[in-house]
Design a protein around this motif. Structure first.
Motif, PDB file in Angstrom:
ATOM      1  N   UNK A   9       0.849  -1.197   0.000  1.00 24.39           N
ATOM      2  CA  UNK A   9       0.000   0.000   0.000  1.00 24.39           C
ATOM      3  C   UNK A   9       0.881   1.241   0.000  1.00 24.39           C
ATOM      4  N   UNK A  10       0.648   2.170  -0.945  1.00 28.89           N
ATOM      5  CA  UNK A  10       1.460   3.387  -0.988  1.00 28.89           C
ATOM      6  C   UNK A  10       0.654   4.563  -1.538  1.00 28.89           C
ATOM      7  N   UNK A  11       1.292   5.736  -1.496  1.00 26.59           N
ATOM      8  CA  UNK A  11       0.783   6.919  -2.181  1.00 26.59           C
ATOM      9  C   UNK A  11       1.638   7.225  -3.407  1.00 26.59           C
ATOM     10  N   UNK A  12       2.320   6.212  -3.963  1.00 25.28           N
ATOM     11  CA  UNK A  12       3.255   6.424  -5.061  1.00 25.28           C
ATOM     12  C   UNK A  12       2.578   6.736  -6.397  1.00 25.28           C
ATOM     13  N   UNK A  13       1.313   6.337  -6.564  1.00 20.41           N
ATOM     14  CA  UNK A  13       0.701   6.445  -7.871  1.00 20.41           C
ATOM     15  C   UNK A  13       1.281   5.410  -8.818  1.00 20.41           C
ATOM     16  N   UNK A  14       0.805   5.443 -10.068  1.00 23.47           N
ATOM     17  CA  UNK A  14       1.236   4.454 -11.061  1.00 23.47           C
ATOM     18  C   UNK A  14       1.856   5.086 -12.301  1.00 23.47           C
ATOM     19  N   UNK A  15       2.060   6.395 -12.281  1.00 23.59           N
ATOM     20  CA  UNK A  15       2.635   7.046 -13.454  1.00 23.59           C
ATOM     21  C   UNK A  15       4.153   7.007 -13.464  1.00 23.59           C
ATOM     22  N   UNK A  16       4.766   6.676 -12.326  1.00 23.07           N
ATOM     23  CA  UNK A  16       6.223   6.579 -12.229  1.00 23.07           C
ATOM     24  C   UNK A  16       6.622   5.122 -11.994  1.00 23.07           C
ATOM     25  N   UNK A  17       7.911   4.891 -11.838  1.00 23.32           N
ATOM     26  CA  UNK A  17       8.399   3.529 -11.660  1.00 23.32           C
ATOM     27  C   UNK A  17       8.592   3.108 -10.220  1.00 23.32           C
ATOM     28  N   UNK A  18       8.057   3.895  -9.259  1.00 25.36           N
ATOM     29  CA  UNK A  18       8.326   3.620  -7.852  1.00 25.36           C
ATOM     30  C   UNK A  18       7.773   2.268  -7.409  1.00 25.36           C
ATOM     31  N   UNK A  19       6.535   1.986  -7.780  1.00 24.39           N
ATOM     32  CA  UNK A  19       5.917   0.716  -7.384  1.00 24.39           C
ATOM     33  C   UNK A  19       6.668  -0.449  -8.002  1.00 24.39           C
ATOM     34  N   UNK A  20       7.016  -0.343  -9.280  1.00 20.18           N
ATOM     35  CA  UNK A  20       7.726  -1.420  -9.967  1.00 20.18           C
ATOM     36  C   UNK A  20       9.093  -1.680  -9.331  1.00 20.18           C
ATOM     37  N   UNK A  21       9.781  -0.609  -8.928  1.00 22.60           N
ATOM     38  CA  UNK A  21      11.086  -0.790  -8.298  1.00 22.60           C
ATOM     39  C   UNK A  21      10.967  -1.586  -7.009  1.00 22.60           C
ATOM     40  N   UNK A  22       9.935  -1.300  -6.208  1.00 27.09           N
ATOM     41  CA  UNK A  22       9.730  -2.044  -4.961  1.00 27.09           C
ATOM     42  C   UNK A  22       9.359  -3.501  -5.249  1.00 27.09           C
ATOM     43  N   UNK A  23       8.490  -3.702  -6.239  1.00 22.88           N
ATOM     44  CA  UNK A  23       8.178  -5.071  -6.652  1.00 22.88           C
ATOM     45  C   UNK A  23       9.457  -5.805  -7.045  1.00 22.88           C
ATOM     46  N   UNK A  24      10.310  -5.125  -7.796  1.00 23.94           N
ATOM     47  CA  UNK A  24      11.539  -5.753  -8.245  1.00 23.94           C
ATOM     48  C   UNK A  24      12.452  -6.146  -7.104  1.00 23.94           C
TER      49      UNK A  24
END
Length: 268
Positions: A9-24
């Motif tokens: 759960x975050x406030x990162x949004x999906x327009x940047x790569x922040x969520x993907x980096x954490x998934x990675x």
């Protein structure tokens, strides 16, 4: 024991790569662990909204390490923590974000500071602890690393103040907790608060600048399309909706603002 799921759960949004980096990061450390995305559309820096969304979702997930990052204090002296419950663990900043969810998962048993360097990335950014500190910690916890190995015990976790609710005869004032994708406005108040205020039938619902009529009902279809309804939502909170529309847009309400409900409506 290993845990097979990490919720995120975050406030990162999906327009940047922040969520993907954490998934990675999680996938590189614990490739067999399943990640369940709760939401990445928490309004920026809205810690209470993130806390409520996670608390309302966590009881319906499998036993998980719940990774949550809404962190306006990133890079400051605020601690990162792992919070232990009987039904999983929670990882994130010590800013009150994790506690409501922990309480829905049987309560806090213990908490530990995320201090051990071996359970974070070798290079740590001062502005992206989600990737460099919290995601690695969640992955290692999922693999079975005991929480006490991460650092010293924490006995003074930060807690958010209780959301504002005031009940008077014929009047109820409540803080907005969340606004969902449909524009439904969830309040901190409960049906019991509405009953205590003696409110039923048609009521007035108002924000700072707008007042509308609403019918106390069970669901959106209680009222015709375009009309307002005050109902009990799936989390047991009072909420305001417009059938086929957005109560948030109509009332101009968002998280942390106040909504007032009274009898004797005077506007449409």
């Amino acid at each position: 024991m290993p845990i097979h799921c990490v919720s995120f759960t975050t406030d990162y949004g999906l327009s940047d790569g922040f969520v993907a980096a954490c998934h990675g990061v999680i996938a590189r450390i614990a490739p067999s662990v399943r990640v369940i995305d709760v939401s990445h559309e928490i309004p920026p820096q809205q810690v209470r909204t993130g806390a409520e969304v996670l608390a309302q979702t966590a009881p319906y997930l499998p036993e998980s390490v719940h990774l949550a990052v809404v962190d306006p204090g990133v890079g400051t002296a605020r601690r990162g923590v792992v919070v232990v419950t009987d039904r999983g663990m929670l990882v994130g900043p010590d800013n009150g974000l994790l506690i409501p969810a922990a309480e829905t998962l049987s309560g806090v048993i213990a908490a530990y500071e995320l201090a051990a360097p071996e359970y974070r990335l070798p290079v740590t950014s001062s502005t992206f602890h989600g990737r460099d500190v919290f995601a690695p910690a969640a992955a290692h916890l999922a693999l079975g690393v005991p929480p006490e190995e991460f650092g010293p015990r924490v006995d003074d976790l930060v807690r958010l103040p209780d959301p504002f609710v005031a009940v008077f005869p014929g009047k109820l004032v409540a803080e907005v907790l969340t606004v969902d994708h449909f524009g439904n406005v969830q309040l901190a108040a409960s049906p019991a608060d509405l009953e205590l205020a003696g409110l039923a039938g048609t009521v007035s619902v108002s924000s700072e600048h707008v007042l509308v009529k609403a019918l106390v009902g069970d669901t959106f279809g209680t009222v015709p399309p375009g009309r307002n309804v005050l109902y009990t939502d799936s989390a047991g909170r009072l909420a305001v909706a417009v059938n086929g529309g957005s109560a948030s847009a109509v009332l101009g309400l968002g998280p942390a603002q106040e909504c007032t409900i009274t009898s004797s409506p005077t506007a449409t």
